[in-house]
Write an enzyme that holds these catalytic residues in place. Sequence first.
Site: not given
Ligand code: VGL
Ligand code: ZN
Length: 203
Positions: A46, A8, A106, A81, A151, A48, A52
């Site tokens: 990431d 990410d 994802k 985000h 993550c 979304h 979401h």
């Molecule tokens: C993440 C919070 C929400 C991450 C992703 O990449 O760590 N954290 N979505």
């Molecule tokens: Zn996320």
Amino acid sequence: MRALLVIDMQNDFCPGGALAVPEGDLIVPVINRLMPSFDHVLLTQDWHPEGHQSFASAHEDKQPMETTEMPYGPQVLWPDHCVQGTVGAAFHPDLHTEPAELILRKGFRPEIDSYSAFFENDQETPTGLHGYLQTRGIEHLVLVGLAEDFCVHWSAVDGRKLGYEVTVVEEATRAIDADGSKADAREAMTDAGVRFGSTRDVV
Ligand code: VGL
Ligand code: ZN
């Protein structure tokens, strides 16, 4: 065989982004410098849809960083985000994406979040990464990216559960660190047999 798994490394997780991880941008050059030492480079993203269920804005009376109960258990609620197709969801502009043989997205199912690169947050819906790694003969994962306490943490622990050797490169990750989540993540990863190393250990 081993792979560099970059978690990410997106604009929204860097300073100025919607869910900024302190110093998140500082690890980009570190990750870029690691890439040539790996035959396999994989990126996660990431990704979304708008609205979401992991977004606080999708729930009445909820603020970002509060927790709610989802059918699969407790879920931290985040600011909006990494919405599909937005600049925030794009990779950091300085990240070298050319060496990547796979980009795994994802978190695209509206009702379920996915921290781990292996399983969504119900801990049973697979992303397909395990099948990919198995068929490619990859057994050791070197993890870098954001965020260490979410993550990276869940990807590392699931990787261990599935039998991979897992090393997290400390200089190439940063944590959100909400409510001691960084220390908790370190402990959970250590208990799962995740190793912590420096860039020098993995090049
Ligand atoms: C993440 C919070 C929400 C991450 C992703 O990449 O760590 N954290 N979505
Ligand atoms: Zn996320």
